[in-house]
Design a protein around this motif. Structure first.
Motif, PDB file in Angstrom:
ATOM      1  N   ALA A  26       0.883  -1.175   0.000  1.00  0.00           N
ATOM      2  CA  ALA A  26       0.000   0.000   0.000  1.00  0.00           C
ATOM      3  C   ALA A  26       0.917   1.220   0.000  1.00  0.00           C
ATOM      4  O   ALA A  26       1.710   1.403   0.919  1.00  0.00           O
ATOM      5  CB  ALA A  26      -0.905  -0.003   1.226  1.00  0.00           C
ATOM      6  N   PHE A  27       0.842   1.998  -1.073  1.00  0.00           N
ATOM      7  CA  PHE A  27       1.826   3.055  -1.298  1.00  0.00           C
ATOM      8  C   PHE A  27       1.578   4.295  -0.442  1.00  0.00           C
ATOM      9  O   PHE A  27       0.443   4.659  -0.170  1.00  0.00           O
ATOM     10  CB  PHE A  27       1.790   3.491  -2.772  1.00  0.00           C
ATOM     11  N   PRO A  50       0.610   6.839  -3.987  1.00  0.00           N
ATOM     12  CA  PRO A  50       0.199   5.999  -5.133  1.00  0.00           C
ATOM     13  C   PRO A  50       0.217   6.796  -6.440  1.00  0.00           C
ATOM     14  O   PRO A  50      -0.115   7.983  -6.438  1.00  0.00           O
ATOM     15  CB  PRO A  50      -1.244   5.592  -4.786  1.00  0.00           C
ATOM     16  N   ASP A  86      -0.988   7.984 -10.180  1.00  0.00           N
ATOM     17  CA  ASP A  86      -2.273   8.054 -10.871  1.00  0.00           C
ATOM     18  C   ASP A  86      -2.144   7.423 -12.255  1.00  0.00           C
ATOM     19  O   ASP A  86      -1.076   7.439 -12.873  1.00  0.00           O
ATOM     20  CB  ASP A  86      -2.846   9.474 -10.926  1.00  0.00           C
ATOM     21  N   PHE A  95      -8.904  -1.438 -13.630  1.00  0.00           N
ATOM     22  CA  PHE A  95      -7.566  -1.704 -13.104  1.00  0.00           C
ATOM     23  C   PHE A  95      -7.592  -2.955 -12.228  1.00  0.00           C
ATOM     24  O   PHE A  95      -6.779  -3.875 -12.393  1.00  0.00           O
ATOM     25  CB  PHE A  95      -7.095  -0.486 -12.311  1.00  0.00           C
ATOM     26  N   VAL A 136      -7.922   5.747 -11.794  1.00  0.00           N
ATOM     27  CA  VAL A 136      -7.130   5.401 -10.608  1.00  0.00           C
ATOM     28  C   VAL A 136      -6.304   6.592 -10.107  1.00  0.00           C
ATOM     29  O   VAL A 136      -5.422   7.090 -10.810  1.00  0.00           O
ATOM     30  CB  VAL A 136      -6.187   4.212 -10.914  1.00  0.00           C
ATOM     31  N   ASN A 137      -6.638   7.073  -8.932  1.00  0.00           N
ATOM     32  CA  ASN A 137      -5.898   8.135  -8.217  1.00  0.00           C
ATOM     33  C   ASN A 137      -5.835   9.478  -8.942  1.00  0.00           C
ATOM     34  O   ASN A 137      -5.193  10.405  -8.456  1.00  0.00           O
ATOM     35  CB  ASN A 137      -4.462   7.689  -7.883  1.00  0.00           C
ATOM     36  N   CYS A 148      -8.538   4.033  -1.915  1.00  0.00           N
ATOM     37  CA  CYS A 148      -8.339   3.263  -3.137  1.00  0.00           C
ATOM     38  C   CYS A 148      -7.324   2.149  -2.891  1.00  0.00           C
ATOM     39  O   CYS A 148      -7.496   1.015  -3.353  1.00  0.00           O
ATOM     40  CB  CYS A 148      -7.874   4.209  -4.246  1.00  0.00           C
ATOM     41  N   GLU A 149      -6.281   2.454  -2.133  1.00  0.00           N
ATOM     42  CA  GLU A 149      -5.288   1.429  -1.794  1.00  0.00           C
ATOM     43  C   GLU A 149      -5.928   0.306  -0.975  1.00  0.00           C
ATOM     44  O   GLU A 149      -5.672  -0.875  -1.217  1.00  0.00           O
ATOM     45  CB  GLU A 149      -4.131   2.052  -0.987  1.00  0.00           C
ATOM     46  N   GLN A 184      -8.105  -1.909  -3.065  1.00  0.00           N
ATOM     47  CA  GLN A 184      -7.295  -2.836  -3.860  1.00  0.00           C
ATOM     48  C   GLN A 184      -6.823  -3.997  -3.005  1.00  0.00           C
ATOM     49  O   GLN A 184      -6.842  -5.161  -3.421  1.00  0.00           O
ATOM     50  CB  GLN A 184      -6.097  -2.106  -4.467  1.00  0.00           C
TER      51      GLN A 184
END
Lengths: 482, 253
Positions: free
Chosen positions: B85-86, B89, B91, B100, B142-143, B154-155, B158
């Motif tokens: 998990a960044f 993150p 985009d 995705f 995404v992002n 969002c992380e 996922q």
């Protein structure tokens, strides 16, 4: 029957001189041996032109048109003062200007030869769509391999034929519009096409008729050194509507191949024409195409143009906005991989009040691939209420790729408006790592990034074409990783 | 029961050593918090384990259920069950969250196996309901243009969809206000406790995240390695005494 000895090579000798069977198919491309009934040999001369015209049993005016075009072609210089010098590498003497399987257009799927079916299979067209494809006109080399949708649309009075047939059967309509949008001497390659054209479609949609299903044609080059010079003319009479789609795939060959088409569109008052191209040429093909439409009062012409593959593509679909409130649009996607140059763009010539035009061009350059956007927007001083919107976005994948933008926007007078936006972005390592950390391979990650970049344009495509486009991009990106 | 063993890991960026001998074993279901001041190599550790190409592992090993992951590409590690998990993150313009994730789920299927789209969306919506995420969210790119809180949600979504065996959560609390922090923490907690509960390595420098995601173990990182381990009370002690305490205690060692 052939006029000279040099051009009367029997099919067997041709095969020896030009061993189609010896082609390397291991690189993921494909080709099947075909026995050509008529063959104009290599090289271009007056005899070649006469041969083509005779084989096609053309009227004298067409032969004259061709011979005149040949003179223009030979007299015109290559456009290398502004275009790439790579054009000079085309060896016109080694090109085969006419081949025909000599078969009549097929009517039903059962009549289509097995190897042609096999090609559709290799193109990955699903079972249901293959059935659907029995309504598709597929051009195999110079002649249409089969067509039957034309019977369907004929009930609405629509003429949908290959151009050879149309010249024979509908000369009165053909002649009135033929070569009017793109004159023979428009450029060297339109002159070449005018001299040796073969195949392509002719469509006439009568007043007020809205053609429900898109008319389709698949083009494919399938012989070494064989140039394909299709000629398409679409006329939408007042208030009518038609969508035309062409998909191009070509097998890979070791020597250069030339594709030089001319496409003319005429949208009369209030008519709408949409012309969609998704092409994927082998990376030794010179793809030099002239496409232009004339939009009369309140008419609309929309070009959707996807260029993938080829060694060099030069193509700038244009709309001449001739009548008041005419609209023109070009949506274009170009993908240049290693060793490829996509020199694409759009031309919008405003020639009446309150005309509007929209250009959205997206290019992707991968590896050593090079993308060029070249556009012309012309709005003269005396007009009023004209508007243009131009957007050019470039995506670079790795630092070696190159992209150039040459927008030539001439807006005169103070009663017209234009806006131009351009952007360049890169697929960076962090984005790829992010996607990889979710389990996508590097290739899948690149494909997704590229598909995302073109997504807003691809969404405007008919479903099956956006699916095909996505598949083509996946294939391109697969090979670009490493 | 799965096991992630990080064994005496040394990591460099270029010629510069960043992590010098990090050792930790995480079992599935456990939450290990790694705390420490900026610049001690916490984020480097997470990215290197996930397989970022800029980081070189010079010695040591990372074993997932006894099997070294070091020879694997980042995507292979992900498919083997690791998830990062960044903190920041990337985009991905034009690619919707739904597409995705679909690609990521598809990538986990065997050759020739096709994703069941109906089942996929059913599961996606169930996870979104669990995480209290609006349905409209997954149609966004995404992002792209997301707030800090949206990126972290969002992380977490996922992570919930990919059901990793081990999740490395890098500064998941950074850039979040207290409400966003609670939502994200609830999302992580919702994935704990079940039969497939992942092992979690939670990287943070603030105690406040640990009020919401209560760790089983807390490790203090200093000068590129773990210098002190304890239970959740260690985090409170660290909060009270500050990192200067760690500096003083371990600078000499």
């Amino acid at each position: 029957m052939p006029p000279t000895d040099t051009l009367s090579l029997p099919a067997a000798d041709t095969a020896m001189a030009n061993p189609v069977a010896g082609i390397d198919q291991s690189s993921g491309n494909f080709s099947y041996p075909q026995n050509y009934e008529f063959d104009a040999g290599t090289g271009l001369s007056e005899n070649t032109v006469r041969y083509i015209s005779e084989v096609k049993k053309e009227a004298p005016w067409i032969l004259e048109f061709r011979l005149n075009a040949l003179k223009k072609f030979l007299a015109m210089p290559m456009p290398t003062h502004w275009a790439t010098k790579d054009l000079e590498n085309i060896n016109f003497d080694k090109i085969r200007y006419y081949l025909s399987q000599g078969q009549k257009p097929k009517r039903t799927w059962d009549e289509v030869p097995d190897d042609i079916k096999k090609t559709f299979e290799r193109l990955g067209i699903p079972e249901q769509e293959r059935k659907f494809l029995s309504g598709v006109e597929a051009q195999f080399d110079s002649e249409a391999a089969y067509s039957n949708i034309k019977d369907l649309v004929a009930k609405q009075g629509v003429i949908f034929a290959n151009s050879t047939e149309a010249l024979r059967e509908h000369p009165e309509i053909f002649r009135k519009f033929f070569g009017k949008v793109i004159p023979t001497g428009d450029n060297k390659f339109s002159a070449l096409n005018s001299a040796v054209f073969s195949g392509g479609s002719f469509i006439y949609v009568p007043k007020g008729v809205k053609v429900a299903q898109p008319l389709q044609a698949y083009f494919r080059i399938n012989a070494e050194n064989f140039g394909q010079f299709e000629r398409t003319l679409i006329i939408a009479d007042e208030g009518s509507e038609v969508v035309y789609m062409e998909g191009c795939t070509a097998p890979k060959f070791s020597t250069s191949t030339l594709h030089s088409a001319v496409v003319e569109l005429v949208a009369l008052k209030g008519a709408k024409i949409q012309y969609i191209t998704v092409q994927n040429w082998a990376n030794n093909v010179f793809n030099l195409v002239t496409k232009r439409g004339v939009a009369h009062e309140e008419a609309e012409i929309k070009w959707i143009d996807c260029n993938i593959g080829s060694r060099l593509t030069m193509k700038y679909p244009g709309v001449v906005l001739k009548g008041r409130k005419a609209r023109g649009e070009v949506l274009s996607i170009a993908l240049a991989n290693d060793g490829q140059h996509q020199d694409t763009g759009a031309k919008m010539i405003h020639a009446a009040d309150e005309t509007t035009s929209n250009i959205v061009a997206k290019s992707i350059s991968v590896g050593q691939g090079r993308s060029t956007y070249r556009g012309i927007v012309h709005i003269p001083r005396h007009l009023k209420g004209c508007r243009n919107n131009t957007e050019c976005d470039a995506l670079l994948i790795n630092t070696n790729s190159r992209t150039d933008t040459y927008p030539a926007i001439t807006v005169r007078g103070d009663r017209n408006a234009t806006q131009h936006e351009a952007s360049v972005s890169k697929v960076n390592e962090e984005m790829i790592f992010y996607m990889q950390s979710r389990g996508l391979t590097e290739g899948q990650a690149m494909s997704l990034a590229v598909n995302g970049f073109i997504n807003d344009l691809a969404r405007q495509f008919p479903m099956e074409y956006s699916v095909e486009l996505k598949r083509l991009i996946d294939l391109e990106m697969e090979g670009s990783v490493g | 029961m799965s096991c992630l063993e990080i064994q005496n890991l040394h990591i460099s960026i270029g010629d510069k050593p960043i992590v010098k001998g990090f050792t930790l074993t995480i079992a599935s279901g456990e939450v290990h918090a790694v705390m420490g001041p900026n610049g001690t190599g916490k984020s480097t550790l997470a990215k290197a384990i996930a397989g970022h190409p800029d980081y070189t592992i010079t010695s040591g090993d990372v074993l997932l259920d006894g099997r070294s992951v070091l020879a694997m590409e980042a995507d292979e590690r992900a498919r083997a069950g690791l998830f990062l998990a960044f903190q920041y993150p990337s985009d991905i313009p034009g690619v919707s969250i739904a597409n995705f994730l679909r690609a990521a789920v598809q990538a986990r299927l065997g050759e020739g196996e096709d994703l069941d789209a109906t089942a996929y969306y059913k599961r996606l919506y169930a996870k979104m309901d669990l995480l209290k995420i609006d349905r409209k969210f997954t149609s966004r790119s995404v992002n792209d243009g997301f707030s800090g809180g949206e990126k972290k949600r969002c992380e977490i979504l996922q992570m919930a969809m990919l059901e990793p065996r081990f999740a490395l959560m890098d500064e998941t609390d950074s850039g979040l206000d207290i409400d966003a922090l609670r939502i994200v923490a609830d999302g992580v907690n919702a994935q704990r406790g079940g039969a497939n509960s992942p092992g979690i390595l939670l990287i943070t420098h603030y105690q406040r995240l640990l009020d919401h995601i209560v760790p089983d173990h807390v490790h203090v990182m200093w000068d590129s390695r773990i210098v002190k381990s304890g239970d959740k009370s260690l985090a409170l002690e660290l909060e009270a005494k500050g990192y200067d305490w760690v500096k003083k205690e371990f600078a000499a060692a």
